[in-house]
Scaffold this motif. Structure first.
Motif, mmCIF file in Angstrom:
data_model
loop_
_atom_site.group_PDB
_atom_site.id
_atom_site.type_symbol
_atom_site.label_atom_id
_atom_site.label_comp_id
_atom_site.label_asym_id
_atom_site.label_seq_id
_atom_site.Cartn_x
_atom_site.Cartn_y
_atom_site.Cartn_z
ATOM 1 N N SER A 50 56.259 7.611 43.115
ATOM 2 C CA SER A 50 56.469 7.162 41.743
ATOM 3 C C SER A 50 55.257 7.547 40.900
ATOM 4 N N ILE A 51 55.502 8.052 39.694
ATOM 5 C CA ILE A 51 54.383 8.458 38.837
ATOM 6 C C ILE A 51 54.595 7.940 37.420
ATOM 7 N N ARG A 52 53.488 7.750 36.753
ATOM 8 C CA ARG A 52 53.489 7.450 35.314
ATOM 9 C C ARG A 52 52.302 8.191 34.716
ATOM 10 N N ILE A 53 52.563 9.135 33.815
ATOM 11 C CA ILE A 53 51.508 9.932 33.188
ATOM 12 C C ILE A 53 51.180 9.311 31.840
ATOM 13 N N ASP A 54 49.937 8.921 31.673
ATOM 14 C CA ASP A 54 49.514 8.285 30.420
ATOM 15 C C ASP A 54 48.013 8.490 30.265
ATOM 16 N N ASP A 55 47.584 8.979 29.124
ATOM 17 C CA ASP A 55 46.153 9.195 28.892
ATOM 18 C C ASP A 55 45.374 7.883 28.871
ATOM 19 N N ASP A 56 46.049 6.805 28.533
ATOM 20 C CA ASP A 56 45.438 5.472 28.553
ATOM 21 C C ASP A 56 45.748 4.832 29.903
ATOM 22 N N ARG A 87 47.223 1.221 29.831
ATOM 23 C CA ARG A 87 48.580 1.213 29.278
ATOM 24 C C ARG A 87 49.570 1.758 30.299
ATOM 25 N N GLY A 88 49.180 2.815 31.004
ATOM 26 C CA GLY A 88 50.049 3.369 32.033
ATOM 27 C C GLY A 88 50.310 2.389 33.161
ATOM 28 N N ARG A 89 49.291 1.657 33.563
ATOM 29 C CA ARG A 89 49.467 0.675 34.632
ATOM 30 C C ARG A 89 50.353 -0.484 34.168
ATOM 31 N N ARG A 90 50.212 -0.892 32.915
ATOM 32 C CA ARG A 90 51.079 -1.959 32.409
ATOM 33 C C ARG A 90 52.541 -1.519 32.410
ATOM 34 N N ALA A 91 52.780 -0.287 31.997
ATOM 35 C CA ALA A 91 54.153 0.217 31.988
ATOM 36 C C ALA A 91 54.707 0.322 33.405
ATOM 37 N N THR A 92 53.878 0.767 34.341
ATOM 38 C CA THR A 92 54.323 0.886 35.732
ATOM 39 C C THR A 92 54.534 -0.488 36.353
ATOM 40 N N ASP A 93 53.713 -1.450 35.972
ATOM 41 C CA ASP A 93 53.896 -2.819 36.447
ATOM 42 C C ASP A 93 55.235 -3.372 35.975
ATOM 43 N N ALA A 94 55.557 -3.146 34.708
ATOM 44 C CA ALA A 94 56.848 -3.604 34.191
ATOM 45 C C ALA A 94 57.996 -2.928 34.931
ATOM 46 N N TYR A 95 57.832 -1.644 35.233
ATOM 47 C CA TYR A 95 58.854 -0.907 35.997
ATOM 48 C C TYR A 95 59.018 -1.499 37.394
ATOM 49 N N ALA A 96 57.908 -1.775 38.054
ATOM 50 C CA ALA A 96 57.959 -2.333 39.411
ATOM 51 C C ALA A 96 58.647 -3.686 39.418
ATOM 52 N N ARG A 97 58.349 -4.518 38.435
ATOM 53 C CA ARG A 97 58.965 -5.841 38.376
ATOM 54 C C ARG A 97 60.465 -5.745 38.094
ATOM 55 N N ALA A 98 60.854 -4.823 37.206
ATOM 56 C CA ALA A 98 62.269 -4.673 36.877
ATOM 57 C C ALA A 98 63.060 -4.076 38.035
ATOM 58 N N THR A 99 62.430 -3.164 38.776
ATOM 59 C CA THR A 99 63.144 -2.449 39.842
ATOM 60 C C THR A 99 63.112 -3.200 41.164
ATOM 61 N N TYR A 100 61.963 -3.771 41.514
ATOM 62 C CA TYR A 100 61.792 -4.391 42.828
ATOM 63 C C TYR A 100 61.520 -5.894 42.779
ATOM 64 N N GLY A 101 61.301 -6.422 41.590
ATOM 65 C CA GLY A 101 60.976 -7.829 41.508
ATOM 66 C C GLY A 101 59.603 -8.157 42.049
ATOM 67 N N MET A 102 58.679 -7.189 41.982
ATOM 68 C CA MET A 102 57.316 -7.418 42.463
ATOM 69 C C MET A 102 56.333 -6.730 41.538
ATOM 70 N N PRO A 103 55.099 -7.222 41.462
ATOM 71 C CA PRO A 103 54.100 -6.583 40.610
ATOM 72 C C PRO A 103 53.635 -5.253 41.183
ATOM 73 N N LEU A 104 53.030 -4.442 40.337
ATOM 74 C CA LEU A 104 52.557 -3.131 40.756
ATOM 75 C C LEU A 104 51.577 -3.225 41.911
ATOM 76 N N GLN A 105 50.689 -4.193 41.883
ATOM 77 C CA GLN A 105 49.679 -4.278 42.933
ATOM 78 C C GLN A 105 50.305 -4.508 44.307
ATOM 79 N N ASP A 106 51.476 -5.133 44.354
ATOM 80 C CA ASP A 106 52.183 -5.293 45.627
ATOM 81 C C ASP A 106 52.933 -4.019 46.002
ATOM 82 N N LEU A 107 53.568 -3.391 45.022
ATOM 83 C CA LEU A 107 54.310 -2.164 45.300
ATOM 84 C C LEU A 107 53.390 -1.072 45.822
ATOM 85 N N GLU A 108 52.166 -1.004 45.282
ATOM 86 C CA GLU A 108 51.210 0.016 45.704
ATOM 87 C C GLU A 108 50.795 -0.120 47.155
ATOM 88 N N GLN A 109 51.009 -1.281 47.735
ATOM 89 C CA GLN A 109 50.658 -1.484 49.139
ATOM 90 C C GLN A 109 51.682 -0.875 50.086
#
Length: 317
Positions: A227-233, A236-258
């Motif tokens: 999974s990728i998110r390209i963002d110069d900020d 901001r990119g991590r916040r968007a990916t966190d929202a994606y992880a929660r919507a898709t898997y019901g878990m925060p990004l820090q858990d999905l990254e594990q």
């Protein structure tokens, strides 16, 4: 070096005004931008377009891009019917289909689906391998099949796929058992390990299992799902990916990254992280774009296309 993209077939990747019929145009755009493949996710029941239906729609709408599943759950379908559907997509696409398969995961992404299909959770790996063996027998025109779970004394003629022997079948997963089975039985490997070192170890084990089975290592395509998110900020990119992880898997990004490969940040950082997987052997990368509406998905698709030359160059180093 092939770089593909996962189509956003789930409602978690659609905005409130998005038209899912745009997914076909999304696939055509990815082909024009230079992606090698289009992949789709699968589930028995979930808020997403059914995988084989999506691939059937893409087959006549595209011309050269490979079509694939990431990953199909064969045990949740009638095996003979699934073999016919897959052969049909391969024929309609002119031999562009790749089938990645899996057996599902414990928890809400696996066990309830088996219960709905009235199948035992135990023995799912043996069922998966035998289902694939049955597919290959049907695609080869076998008149019978005798396995531990499936026995057919008189198989009628089935549709012959575009390619002799049928489409390549890859395996997802990275457990020791999955690695051994990928080396013995499958045409490719599509995992998503968060650490490139784990990818390197897994690929080494697969090639050792292939050698033990008398198979050349080159018979097995080393792929990667990330999974990728390209963002110069960065934040901001991590916040968007966190929202994606929660919507898709019901878990925060820090858990999905594990548990999954996830890469966020400016383009050069994303390329650098992907190059680490390329350096240890990945040769077909499937990108999942972490965005929650089709407009943002299209933006990320165009940004990801700009990375293709650099990642391909890394494979030649």
């Amino acid at each position: 070096m092939d770089i593909g993209v996962l189509l956003p077939t789930g409602t978690a990747q659609w905005g409130p005004t998005d038209d899912p019929r745009e997914l076909v145009a999304f696939g055509r755009a990815a082909e024009r931008l230079g992606f090698s493949s289009l992949f789709v996710n699968d589930s028995l029941l979930s808020p997403r377009v059914e995988a084989l239906t999506m691939l059937a729609a893409l087959a006549p709408a595209t011309g050269t891009v490979a079509l694939g599943t990431a990953a199909l759950l064969p045990s949740l379908r009638r095996p003979v019917q699934a073999a016919q559907s897959l052969a049909s997509i391969d024929v309609l696409s002119g031999g562009r289909l790749t089938v990645t398969v899996g057996a599902g995961f414990p928890g809400r992404f696996g066990m309830p689906l088996y219960a709905l299909s009235e199948l035992p959770w135990a023995g799912r790996f043996a069922r998966l391998d035998e289902t694939v063996a049955l597919w290959r027998a049907l695609w080869d025109g076998a008149g019978s099949f005798q396995g531990e779970l499936f026995r057919f004394a008189d198989l009628p003629p089935a549709l012959t796929p575009a390619r002799a022997g049928g489409p390549p079948v890859w395996l997802g997963g990275a457990t020791p058992s999955a690695l051994a089975r990928a080396g013995r039985l499958y045409d490719g490997w599509l995992p998503y390990p968060p650490d490139p070192a784990d990818y390197a170890t897994g690929l080494h084990d697969i090639r050792a299992a292939a050698a033990d089975a008398g198979r050349p290592a080159g018979d097995i395509t080393p792929a990667l799902f990330v999974s990728i998110r390209i963002d110069d900020d960065v934040e901001r990119g991590r916040r968007a990916t966190d929202a994606y992880a929660r919507a898709t898997y019901g878990m925060p990004l820090q858990d999905l990254e594990q548990i999954q490969a996830v890469v966020t940040g400016p383009a050069d950082q994303v390329v650098g992280r992907l190059e680490r997987y390329v350096a240890v052997g990945a040769r077909h990368i499937v990108l999942r774009l972490a965005a929650q509406d089709l407009h943002s998905q299209r933006d990320q698709l165009e940004r990801a296309a700009d990375l293709i030359p650099a990642v391909r160059t890394a494979a030649l180093a």
